[in-house]
Design a protein around this motif. Structure first.
Motif, PDB file in Angstrom:
ATOM      1  N   MET A  57     100.138  88.154 -38.013  1.00  0.00           N
ATOM      2  CA  MET A  57      99.758  86.754 -37.836  1.00  0.00           C
ATOM      3  C   MET A  57      98.422  86.671 -37.104  1.00  0.00           C
ATOM      4  SD  MET A  57     102.151  83.817 -36.069  1.00  0.00           S
ATOM      5  CE  MET A  57     103.359  83.777 -37.397  1.00  0.00           C
ATOM      6  N   THR A  58      97.599  85.681 -37.465  1.00  0.00           N
ATOM      7  CA  THR A  58      96.325  85.460 -36.793  1.00  0.00           C
ATOM      8  C   THR A  58      96.552  84.783 -35.450  1.00  0.00           C
ATOM      9  OG1 THR A  58      96.036  83.279 -37.806  1.00  0.00           O
ATOM     10  CG2 THR A  58      95.175  85.181 -39.022  1.00  0.00           C
ATOM     11  N   GLY A  59      95.482  84.674 -34.667  1.00  0.00           N
ATOM     12  CA  GLY A  59      95.590  84.065 -33.361  1.00  0.00           C
ATOM     13  C   GLY A  59      96.029  82.616 -33.388  1.00  0.00           C
ATOM     14  N   ASP A  60      95.736  81.913 -34.506  1.00  0.00           N
ATOM     15  CA  ASP A  60      96.137  80.506 -34.594  1.00  0.00           C
ATOM     16  C   ASP A  60      97.462  80.319 -35.311  1.00  0.00           C
ATOM     17  OD1 ASP A  60      95.260  81.190 -37.101  1.00  0.00           O
ATOM     18  OD2 ASP A  60      93.916  79.480 -37.362  1.00  0.00           O
ATOM     19  N   GLY A  61      98.225  81.413 -35.473  1.00  0.00           N
ATOM     20  CA  GLY A  61      99.594  81.293 -35.957  1.00  0.00           C
ATOM     21  C   GLY A  61      99.779  81.296 -37.454  1.00  0.00           C
ATOM     22  N   LYS A  62      98.805  81.767 -38.221  1.00  0.00           N
ATOM     23  CA  LYS A  62      98.934  81.841 -39.675  1.00  0.00           C
ATOM     24  C   LYS A  62      99.119  83.290 -40.108  1.00  0.00           C
ATOM     25  CE  LYS A  62      96.058  77.772 -40.575  1.00  0.00           C
ATOM     26  NZ  LYS A  62      94.826  77.275 -41.251  1.00  0.00           N
ATOM     27  N   VAL A  63      99.932  83.496 -41.138  1.00  0.00           N
ATOM     28  CA  VAL A  63     100.143  84.845 -41.666  1.00  0.00           C
ATOM     29  C   VAL A  63      98.902  85.281 -42.451  1.00  0.00           C
ATOM     30  CG1 VAL A  63     101.519  86.248 -43.241  1.00  0.00           C
ATOM     31  CG2 VAL A  63     102.641  84.563 -41.780  1.00  0.00           C
TER      32      VAL A  63
ATOM     33  N   ARG B 271     109.902  82.444 -37.267  1.00  0.00           N
ATOM     34  CA  ARG B 271     108.477  82.377 -36.961  1.00  0.00           C
ATOM     35  C   ARG B 271     108.227  81.857 -35.555  1.00  0.00           C
ATOM     36  NH1 ARG B 271     104.156  78.295 -39.062  1.00  0.00           N
ATOM     37  NH2 ARG B 271     105.997  76.979 -39.137  1.00  0.00           N
ATOM     38  N   GLU B 272     108.948  80.789 -35.173  1.00  0.00           N
ATOM     39  CA  GLU B 272     108.694  80.179 -33.876  1.00  0.00           C
ATOM     40  C   GLU B 272     109.128  81.073 -32.723  1.00  0.00           C
ATOM     41  OE1 GLU B 272     112.530  78.267 -35.509  1.00  0.00           O
ATOM     42  OE2 GLU B 272     110.679  79.198 -36.224  1.00  0.00           O
ATOM     43  N   GLY B 273     110.085  81.974 -32.962  1.00  0.00           N
ATOM     44  CA  GLY B 273     110.550  82.859 -31.907  1.00  0.00           C
ATOM     45  C   GLY B 273     109.851  84.200 -31.890  1.00  0.00           C
ATOM     46  N   ALA B 274     109.190  84.546 -33.000  1.00  0.00           N
ATOM     47  CA  ALA B 274     108.577  85.872 -33.116  1.00  0.00           C
ATOM     48  C   ALA B 274     107.060  85.822 -33.182  1.00  0.00           C
ATOM     49  CB  ALA B 274     109.129  86.582 -34.361  1.00  0.00           C
ATOM     50  N   GLU B 275     106.467  84.685 -32.839  1.00  0.00           N
ATOM     51  CA  GLU B 275     105.017  84.531 -33.003  1.00  0.00           C
ATOM     52  C   GLU B 275     104.236  85.557 -32.184  1.00  0.00           C
ATOM     53  OE1 GLU B 275     101.840  80.990 -32.148  1.00  0.00           O
ATOM     54  OE2 GLU B 275     103.579  80.513 -33.400  1.00  0.00           O
ATOM     55  N   ARG B 276     104.648  85.772 -30.949  1.00  0.00           N
ATOM     56  CA  ARG B 276     103.938  86.740 -30.100  1.00  0.00           C
ATOM     57  C   ARG B 276     104.004  88.138 -30.698  1.00  0.00           C
ATOM     58  NH1 ARG B 276     105.887  89.549 -25.453  1.00  0.00           N
ATOM     59  NH2 ARG B 276     104.167  90.316 -24.131  1.00  0.00           N
ATOM     60  N   LEU B 277     105.165  88.524 -31.195  1.00  0.00           N
ATOM     61  CA  LEU B 277     105.328  89.827 -31.838  1.00  0.00           C
ATOM     62  C   LEU B 277     104.448  89.941 -33.072  1.00  0.00           C
ATOM     63  CD1 LEU B 277     106.888  92.507 -32.558  1.00  0.00           C
ATOM     64  CD2 LEU B 277     108.493  91.039 -33.788  1.00  0.00           C
ATOM     65  N   LEU B 278     104.503  88.932 -33.951  1.00  0.00           N
ATOM     66  CA  LEU B 278     103.766  88.990 -35.213  1.00  0.00           C
ATOM     67  C   LEU B 278     102.255  89.026 -34.989  1.00  0.00           C
ATOM     68  CD1 LEU B 278     105.925  86.507 -37.325  1.00  0.00           C
ATOM     69  CD2 LEU B 278     105.978  89.007 -37.361  1.00  0.00           C
ATOM     70  N   LYS B 279     101.789  88.372 -33.934  1.00  0.00           N
ATOM     71  CA  LYS B 279     100.365  88.445 -33.608  1.00  0.00           C
ATOM     72  C   LYS B 279     100.007  89.837 -33.098  1.00  0.00           C
ATOM     73  CE  LYS B 279      99.695  83.542 -32.464  1.00  0.00           C
ATOM     74  NZ  LYS B 279      99.413  82.570 -31.366  1.00  0.00           N
ATOM     75  N   ALA B 280     100.875  90.414 -32.282  1.00  0.00           N
ATOM     76  CA  ALA B 280     100.604  91.728 -31.684  1.00  0.00           C
ATOM     77  C   ALA B 280     100.517  92.825 -32.726  1.00  0.00           C
ATOM     78  CB  ALA B 280     101.674  92.054 -30.646  1.00  0.00           C
ATOM     79  N   ILE B 281     101.344  92.743 -33.764  1.00  0.00           N
ATOM     80  CA  ILE B 281     101.326  93.807 -34.785  1.00  0.00           C
ATOM     81  C   ILE B 281     100.391  93.475 -35.944  1.00  0.00           C
ATOM     82  CG2 ILE B 281     103.621  94.618 -34.186  1.00  0.00           C
ATOM     83  CD1 ILE B 281     104.779  93.171 -36.532  1.00  0.00           C
ATOM     84  N   GLY B 282      99.643  92.376 -35.817  1.00  0.00           N
ATOM     85  CA  GLY B 282      98.586  92.084 -36.776  1.00  0.00           C
ATOM     86  C   GLY B 282      99.003  91.337 -38.025  1.00  0.00           C
TER      87      GLY B 282
END
Length: 323
Positions: A161-167, A148-159
């Protein structure tokens, strides 16, 4: 264990239970021990009939995936710590819970008291250290392969994860699915990457890619996790999803990805791929992906079929008409 630690443990166990629900045939066994003082109490889980048999010490219970998570979390209050190794086809997840918190990671070894020794798992490169304070109650974030900590930018980009880092609740299943997919890719990736000369960059072709979730996640895993170069070609008949995927790739700076509007059959004549992947490609697209992979000499094919609506429409058998 205190109540807070037991609650965090239940969330981590929930992540494992979700995988058992989705693919029960992949489950092999779980084994480990609760520890109280200097005394160890064995814990085991095996498949039994259509469910599972859980044992803790001399007690046994017939359980489902959620029952397993509930019972282990309930019993945790009686002990100081837990060490549990869950083996599935293609991966091993190691769960530990003690005074320093709850950790869920991938690995190839076993916890103390089992076969081998904990710590032989490769937590740094492929594992997923779970942070109970930041993820308690959100089991989709307790993934073993997508850090999660290494892929946050990716997960936000593909929708996912939310902008504040929650799934997102609606994307929890997709994240679990993507994580399990990455977990199963070890051998196919090794087959594709082994023996390559410098400058020979392999190509992964994603057939009927949809929104390209899997290719984005796999690209992150190969290029940023494994530190290996790779190209991705994503094909789908929908111009809308291809346009969106192109936008995401630009935002992420993934210049090693290309996207094409075409059916799998239409693209077959242009294909050059070292690996062909396809997840839930509808109707006969999975068959076309397999044929494409064989035809272009791919070293690995990783395909999970979806419905076969076209074939089903051709079935006609009177006694089954009501069905």
């Amino acid at each position: 264990m205190d109540r807070k630690l037991a609650g965090s443990l239940r969330s981590a166990l929930g992540a494992l239970a979700a995988g058992m629900r989705e693919a029960p045939d992949f489950f092999v066994r779980a084994e480990g021990r609760f520890v109280s003082g200097a005394v160890g109490h064995p814990v085991g889980l095996v498949r039994a009939g259509g469910g599972f048999l859980l044992s803790i010490g001399a007690e046994e219970w017939a359980v489902g995936p959620d029952g397993f998570a509930d019972k282990v979390a309930e019993k945790a209050a009686l002990y100081d710590s837990l060490e549990l190794e869950v083996t599935e086809r293609g991966r091993v997840a190691i769960l530990t819970a003690d005074g320093s918190g709850v950790r869920l990671r991938s690995g190839g070894g076993s916890a103390p008291g089992m076969r081998g020794g904990v710590g032989s798992g490769r937590d740094g490169e492929h594992g997923g250290l779970w942070d109970p304070d930041g993820a308690a109650g959100r089991t989709a974030e307790n993934t073993a392969h997508i850090r999660r900590e290494g892929a946050e930018r990716l997960l936000k980009a593909i929708g996912i994860m939310t902008g504040d880092g929650k799934v997102r609740n609606s994307m929890a299943r997709k994240l679990t699915q993507a994580d399990r997919f990455v977990g199963m890719m070890g051998r196919p990736l090794e087959a594709m990457l082994s023996g390559r000369k410098e400058g020979d960059i392999p190509v992964i072709l994603d057939c009927a890619c949809g929104k390209s979730y899997l290719s984005f996640v796999l690209n992150h895993h190969v290029n940023e996790g494994m530190r290996r170069k790779c190209r991705f070609v994503c094909v789908d008949s929908s111009a809308e999803v291809i346009a969106k995927s192109e936008g995401v790739a630009r935002d992420l700076g993934y210049a090693n990805m290309e996207f094409h509007v075409a059916t799998v059959a239409e693209y077959a004549g242009k294909a050059r791929a070292d690996m062909v992947i396809s997840l839930h490609a509808c109707d006969t697209a999975t068959d076309e992906a397999l044929a494409l992979g064989v035809g272009c000499g791919a070293k690995a094919l990783v395909c999970v079929p979806c419905c076969h609506a076209e074939m089903n429409a051709q079935y006609s058998y009177g006694p089954f008409a009501e069905v």
